[in-house]
Design an enzyme around this catalytic site. Structure first.
Site, mmCIF file in Angstrom:
data_model
loop_
_atom_site.group_PDB
_atom_site.id
_atom_site.type_symbol
_atom_site.label_atom_id
_atom_site.label_comp_id
_atom_site.label_asym_id
_atom_site.label_seq_id
_atom_site.Cartn_x
_atom_site.Cartn_y
_atom_site.Cartn_z
ATOM 1 N N ARG A 160 -50.103 25.269 29.332
ATOM 2 C CA ARG A 160 -49.525 24.812 28.068
ATOM 3 C C ARG A 160 -48.136 25.416 27.886
ATOM 4 O O ARG A 160 -47.862 26.527 28.334
ATOM 5 C CB ARG A 160 -50.419 25.220 26.889
ATOM 6 C CG ARG A 160 -51.655 24.336 26.726
ATOM 7 C CD ARG A 160 -52.489 24.709 25.509
ATOM 8 N NE ARG A 160 -53.005 26.061 25.609
ATOM 9 C CZ ARG A 160 -52.480 27.133 25.036
ATOM 10 N NH1 ARG A 160 -51.431 27.022 24.257
ATOM 11 N NH2 ARG A 160 -53.022 28.316 25.208
ATOM 12 N N TYR A 190 -50.102 18.269 32.435
ATOM 13 C CA TYR A 190 -51.139 19.286 32.476
ATOM 14 C C TYR A 190 -52.024 19.346 31.235
ATOM 15 O O TYR A 190 -51.529 19.353 30.108
ATOM 16 C CB TYR A 190 -50.506 20.671 32.680
ATOM 17 C CG TYR A 190 -51.539 21.671 33.096
ATOM 18 C CD1 TYR A 190 -51.902 21.778 34.431
ATOM 19 C CD2 TYR A 190 -52.198 22.439 32.161
ATOM 20 C CE1 TYR A 190 -52.891 22.654 34.813
ATOM 21 C CE2 TYR A 190 -53.190 23.323 32.540
ATOM 22 C CZ TYR A 190 -53.532 23.428 33.873
ATOM 23 O OH TYR A 190 -54.521 24.292 34.257
ATOM 24 N N GLY A 191 -53.300 19.461 31.434
ATOM 25 C CA GLY A 191 -54.332 19.758 30.434
ATOM 26 C C GLY A 191 -53.916 19.629 28.988
ATOM 27 O O GLY A 191 -53.683 18.544 28.462
ATOM 28 N N LYS A 198 -56.225 19.815 22.521
ATOM 29 C CA LYS A 198 -55.556 20.757 21.629
ATOM 30 C C LYS A 198 -54.694 20.031 20.585
ATOM 31 O O LYS A 198 -54.640 20.435 19.431
ATOM 32 C CB LYS A 198 -54.720 21.758 22.433
ATOM 33 C CG LYS A 198 -55.564 22.633 23.367
ATOM 34 C CD LYS A 198 -56.527 23.469 22.583
ATOM 35 C CE LYS A 198 -57.678 24.116 23.287
ATOM 36 N NZ LYS A 198 -57.535 24.928 24.441
ATOM 37 N N HIS A 203 -60.880 26.969 17.403
ATOM 38 C CA HIS A 203 -60.881 27.209 18.850
ATOM 39 C C HIS A 203 -62.086 28.085 19.186
ATOM 40 O O HIS A 203 -61.957 29.287 19.384
ATOM 41 C CB HIS A 203 -59.562 27.918 19.216
ATOM 42 C CG HIS A 203 -59.262 27.972 20.675
ATOM 43 N ND1 HIS A 203 -58.417 28.923 21.214
ATOM 44 C CD2 HIS A 203 -59.640 27.191 21.714
ATOM 45 C CE1 HIS A 203 -58.302 28.722 22.522
ATOM 46 N NE2 HIS A 203 -59.039 27.687 22.854
ATOM 47 N N SER A 220 -57.227 31.685 24.467
ATOM 48 C CA SER A 220 -57.289 31.007 25.756
ATOM 49 C C SER A 220 -57.538 32.002 26.892
ATOM 50 O O SER A 220 -56.907 33.061 26.942
ATOM 51 C CB SER A 220 -55.978 30.271 26.012
ATOM 52 O OG SER A 220 -55.740 29.370 24.960
ATOM 53 N N CYS A 236 -60.072 33.899 27.438
ATOM 54 C CA CYS A 236 -60.653 35.172 27.004
ATOM 55 C C CYS A 236 -62.173 35.135 26.893
ATOM 56 O O CYS A 236 -62.767 35.970 26.213
ATOM 57 C CB CYS A 236 -60.033 35.601 25.683
ATOM 58 S SG CYS A 236 -58.315 36.083 25.870
ATOM 59 N N ASP A 270 -65.105 25.193 23.727
ATOM 60 C CA ASP A 270 -63.674 25.369 23.430
ATOM 61 C C ASP A 270 -63.279 25.011 21.995
ATOM 62 O O ASP A 270 -62.445 25.683 21.417
ATOM 63 C CB ASP A 270 -62.838 24.534 24.408
ATOM 64 C CG ASP A 270 -61.368 24.951 24.453
ATOM 65 O OD1 ASP A 270 -61.106 26.158 24.574
ATOM 66 O OD2 ASP A 270 -60.487 24.074 24.363
ATOM 67 N N ARG A 323 -58.175 24.908 36.887
ATOM 68 C CA ARG A 323 -59.226 24.463 35.957
ATOM 69 C C ARG A 323 -60.207 23.496 36.620
ATOM 70 O O ARG A 323 -59.826 22.730 37.505
ATOM 71 C CB ARG A 323 -58.586 23.749 34.762
ATOM 72 C CG ARG A 323 -57.627 24.613 33.945
ATOM 73 C CD ARG A 323 -58.278 25.155 32.707
ATOM 74 N NE ARG A 323 -57.480 26.190 32.063
ATOM 75 C CZ ARG A 323 -57.822 26.782 30.923
ATOM 76 N NH1 ARG A 323 -58.930 26.449 30.299
ATOM 77 N NH2 ARG A 323 -57.080 27.723 30.387
ATOM 78 N N ASN A 360 -73.374 40.511 28.103
ATOM 79 C CA ASN A 360 -72.988 40.335 26.692
ATOM 80 C C ASN A 360 -74.178 39.876 25.839
ATOM 81 O O ASN A 360 -74.121 39.917 24.613
ATOM 82 C CB ASN A 360 -71.822 39.342 26.577
ATOM 83 C CG ASN A 360 -70.553 39.890 27.225
ATOM 84 O OD1 ASN A 360 -70.375 41.111 27.289
ATOM 85 N ND2 ASN A 360 -69.692 39.019 27.713
HETATM 86 P P1 GTP Z 1 -59.793 28.532 27.540
HETATM 87 O O1 GTP Z 1 -60.488 27.441 28.265
HETATM 88 O O2 GTP Z 1 -58.416 28.824 28.084
HETATM 89 O O3 GTP Z 1 -59.736 28.347 26.052
HETATM 90 O O4 GTP Z 1 -60.541 29.908 27.881
HETATM 91 P P2 GTP Z 1 -61.992 30.543 27.630
HETATM 92 O O5 GTP Z 1 -61.944 31.388 26.403
HETATM 93 O O6 GTP Z 1 -63.056 29.523 27.703
HETATM 94 O O7 GTP Z 1 -62.084 31.575 28.830
HETATM 95 P P3 GTP Z 1 -63.143 31.696 30.023
HETATM 96 O O8 GTP Z 1 -64.557 31.849 29.565
HETATM 97 O O9 GTP Z 1 -62.884 30.601 30.973
HETATM 98 O O10 GTP Z 1 -62.733 33.094 30.663
HETATM 99 C C1 GTP Z 1 -61.461 33.370 31.163
HETATM 100 C C2 GTP Z 1 -61.497 34.491 32.146
HETATM 101 O O11 GTP Z 1 -62.103 35.670 31.578
HETATM 102 C C3 GTP Z 1 -62.272 34.150 33.403
HETATM 103 O O12 GTP Z 1 -61.548 34.562 34.533
HETATM 104 C C4 GTP Z 1 -63.543 34.958 33.251
HETATM 105 O O13 GTP Z 1 -64.069 35.327 34.490
HETATM 106 C C5 GTP Z 1 -63.114 36.176 32.420
HETATM 107 N N1 GTP Z 1 -64.235 36.682 31.586
HETATM 108 C C6 GTP Z 1 -65.038 35.943 30.780
HETATM 109 N N2 GTP Z 1 -65.992 36.704 30.184
HETATM 110 C C7 GTP Z 1 -65.769 37.980 30.603
HETATM 111 C C8 GTP Z 1 -66.409 39.236 30.325
HETATM 112 O O14 GTP Z 1 -67.393 39.347 29.581
HETATM 113 N N3 GTP Z 1 -65.884 40.346 30.928
HETATM 114 C C9 GTP Z 1 -64.799 40.261 31.769
HETATM 115 N N4 GTP Z 1 -64.351 41.379 32.319
HETATM 116 N N5 GTP Z 1 -64.174 39.084 32.066
HETATM 117 C C10 GTP Z 1 -64.641 37.964 31.483
HETATM 118 C C1 SPV Z 2 -56.512 26.684 26.405
HETATM 119 O O1 SPV Z 2 -55.394 26.959 26.843
HETATM 120 O O2 SPV Z 2 -56.985 27.233 25.379
HETATM 121 C C2 SPV Z 2 -57.369 25.691 27.102
HETATM 122 C C3 SPV Z 2 -56.783 24.950 28.207
HETATM 123 O O3 SPV Z 2 -58.507 25.513 26.733
HETATM 124 S S1 SPV Z 2 -55.760 23.651 27.697
HETATM 125 O O4 SPV Z 2 -56.571 22.428 27.575
HETATM 126 O O5 SPV Z 2 -54.729 23.446 28.732
HETATM 127 O O6 SPV Z 2 -55.173 23.936 26.411
HETATM 128 MN MN MN Z 3 -58.975 26.668 24.855
#
Ligand code: GTP
Ligand code: SPV
Ligand code: MN
Length: 614
Positions: A86, A226-227, A235, A255, A277, A279, A302, A395, A524
């Site tokens: 983004r 992109y996404g 978004k 979000h 994002s 996280c 999401d 992704r 968790n």
């Molecule tokens: P968006 O799609 O961008 O909104 O992100 P999201 O919040 O869905 O993030 P996602 O769950 O894909 O996690 C992002 C990164 O954080 C990945 O590389 C995961 O492996 C890492 N991650 C997720 N949960 C944990 C956790 O509990 N501990 C650690 N150390 N890393 C984590």
């Molecule tokens: C984010 O960035 O929070 C995402 C990926 O979930 S995107 O769809 O590119 O915004």
């Molecule tokens: Mn997101």
């Protein structure tokens, strides 16, 4: 039936369209006149159409068909190296008044922006097909379905939108039947083709615009494929425009993930989580609890729409139909549920690496690293290579209904009653593993002051701590102070004892050696158990200046491989760290001017008092 109309002089757009909706016909005709595509294709969302589009995308080199049986009916795409995330610096909220965009958004005077857009979109689809995608965010049979029509010159966007949202003939029929409002959303990669000019696999433009007109509910996106920049239902609509609709209509567009957790006693709880994002939303949404007797099912990873229900409760739905999930770190040992959904196929992988047997790979997918790959830039890659094989923001795009642990309530148009909200971010210091708010208002303060280190999900530096209110910093479609006021107002609609409990979490705190203090991922579930026990009033907690944290004994660590020191580091509330945090929150609040709710300002005073006297 898909209809394609060649745009010869005098072409009859309306006569060849699968709709009689005048506003829609006018929208399509206007954009066709402005962008001068070669053809117009009305997307029906069928299998047959999908096959045809993906065949064309393979032919054009945009998609690589995966031949490994591990990834049936799936494709890999590789973006231009300058179009991987983004673009927050090029994202605009063009409200009539600058004040209404607030300090968290880029603003441009609407008529000036319209003029700019008329310039950049002029002839921008030359030599390309213009696709018209009718879509709905949320359920088609929701009480008040939220429709959109995305016009795009990218077939990759069509194929991805088909996974991420409900699209096509049924949606168009319903728009026509109801005479419903739809959000007009225009997207172009910004790469017109001269006659005979050879296309590139990933057309895009160095100049990018991701523009929202909140009052007229319009989206215009230019220059990126992109996404979040290009799949405009996600978004741009379901968060930025929807947050404005929600402000006007009395609900919340957030979000957040939604998870259903069932205790050994068989009681179910619905928990949402707002993390910025990259996280951890997708990972928590698809958690496999390590604790005996606890089960998790998912409703979304999401975006969550929250509406006050008829009985004073908050109800939540996931408006999307797929995952656009971070690939690196998603593996059989960290997120088996995502891997199982992916293994069913029908997915598009963007900026992952290719394996020699015609599959994809990314860092963290498997414990062992393949001997040879072709990386996301198309270069040979071996474990000795310096750069990662997959882009950090690579992704997977996968239909959500391929999830084995999908909760049946995902299909309920009026959603489920929300029991708890988690706010979380990536903080190496200061923020404990889990803190329960003293009350609802204190919980909103957790959201208002949420902070996290930046990630690869957006352009710019990674690892810098910034405030990210409710994990919505890049997605609030109006003034951030008004947004917090709206949270306060909407919660007034719910009955106080039916409001969800609010918690602050941090899976990313570091221990004294610099490693993660808490193992995270499936573990968790131990935090979720404490959350549920706090809802039930059965778990111990200690009051700290920042809220209630678990006593080390209250957190179920049975069978967990964690040292006492690490557990202490994960849970501690450090006075010095919080004195620094306070100063930072004061600076943050100063940026809101006078639009911050009084009740949130009062929480800051309360925190100051508690930290000073501790
Ligand atoms: P968006 O799609 O961008 O909104 O992100 P999201 O919040 O869905 O993030 P996602 O769950 O894909 O996690 C992002 C990164 O954080 C990945 O590389 C995961 O492996 C890492 N991650 C997720 N949960 C944990 C956790 O509990 N501990 C650690 N150390 N890393 C984590
Ligand atoms: C984010 O960035 O929070 C995402 C990926 O979930 S995107 O769809 O590119 O915004
Ligand atoms: Mn997101």
């Amino acid at each position: 039936m898909a209809t394609t109309v060649a745009m010869e002089p005098g072409a009859d757009i309306a006569g060849n369209a699968p709709t009689k909706n005048e506003r829609l016909l006018r929208f399509v005709a206007e954009i066709a006149e402005l962008t001068t595509p070669e053809k117009i294709h009305w997307v029906d969302g069928s299998e047959e159409e999908h096959r045809q589009l993906t065949d064309e995308l393979v032919e054009a080199g945009t998609l690589t068909r995966l031949t490994s049986p591990d990834f049936p009916n799936s494709f890999a795409a590789f973006s231009d190296p300058a179009d991987v995330a983004r673009v927050e610096s090029r994202t605009f909220i063009c409200s009539e008044q600058e004040r209404d965009a607030g300090f968290t958004n880029n603003w441009c005077e609407p008529s000036e922006m319209r003029e700019t857009l008329q310039g950049v979109f002029d002839g921008c689809m030359r030599g390309r097909t213009m696709y018209v995608i009718p879509f709905v965010m949320g359920h088609l049979d929701a009480e008040d379905p939220k429709f959109g029509v995305e016009i795009t010159d990218s077939a990759y966007v069509v194929a991805s939108m088909r996974i991420m949202a409900r699209i096509g003939t049924d949606v168009l029929k319903k728009i026509d039947e109801l005479g419903a409002f739809f959000v007009p959303a225009v997207h172009s990669v910004g790469a017109p083709l001269a006659p005979g000019q050879q296309d590139v696999p990933w057309p895009c433009n160095d100049e990018k615009y991701i523009v929202h007109f909140p009052e007229t509910r319009e989206i215009w996106s230019y220059g990126s494929g992109y996404g979040g920049n290009a799949l405009l239902g996600k978004k741009c609509y379901a968060l930025r425009i929807a947050s404005v609709m929600a402000r006007d209509e009395g609900w919340l567009a957030e979000h957040m993930l939604i998870l259903k957790l069932t205790s050994p006693q068989g009681k179910s709880y619905y928990i949402s989580g707002a993390f910025p994002s990259a996280c951890g939303k997708t990972n928590l949404a698809l958690i496999d609890p390590t604790l005996e007797g606890w089960t998790a099912e998912t409703l979304g990873d999401d975006i969550t729409w929250i509406r006050p229900g008829k009985e004073g409760e908050f109800r939540v739905v996931n408006p999307e139909a797929g995952y656009f999930g971070v690939a690196p770190g998603t593996g059989w040992h960290t997120n088996a549920n995502a891997m199982r959904a992916i293994a069913k196929g029908n997915s598009i992988f963007t900026n992952c690496a290719l394996t020699d047997d015609g599959g994809v790979w990314w860092e963290g997918m498997t414990p062992e690293t393949p001997e040879h790959l072709v990386d996301w830039r198309g270069q040979d890659w071996t474990p000795d290579s310096e750069a990662p094989a997959a882009h950090p923001n690579a992704r997977f795009c996968t239909p959500i209904d391929q999830t084995d642990m999908l909760a049946e309530e995902y299909f309920a148009p009026d959603g489920v009653k929300l029991d708890a909200i988690l706010f979380g971010g990536r903080r190496k210091t200061t923020v404990p593993l889990v803190t329960e708010s003293r009350d609802w208002n204190h919980g909103i303060f957790f959201g208002a002051t949420l902070s996290s280190a930046t990630t690869a999900a957006a352009e710019g530096a990674v690892g810098q701590v910034r405030r990210d209110p409710m994990a919505m910093l890049p997605f609030i479609g109006y003034d951030a102070g008004d947004y917090l006021n709206h949270w306060v107002r909407v919660s007034g609609e719910a009955e106080a004892d039916k409001l969800p409990k609010i918690f602050l979490v941090n899976w990313f705190r570091r221990n004294r050696d610099g490693g993660f203090a808490w193992p995270g991922f499936a573990e968790n579930s131990r935090v979720l158990k404490w959350v549920v026990e706090r809802i039930e009033g059965t778990a111990e907690a200690q009051e700290t200046p920042i809220g209630f944290t678990p006593t080390p004994e209250a957190l179920d660590t049975t069978g967990l491989d964690i040292t006492e020191a690490d557990l202490h580091d994960a849970l501690k509330v450090d006075g010095q760290e919080w004195a620094e945090e306070l100063a930072d929150i004061e600076n943050w609040f100063a940026r809101f001017g006078d639009s911050l709710p009084d009740s949130i300002v009062a929480e800051l005073d309360e925190l100051r008092r508690r930290v000073k006297t501790s």
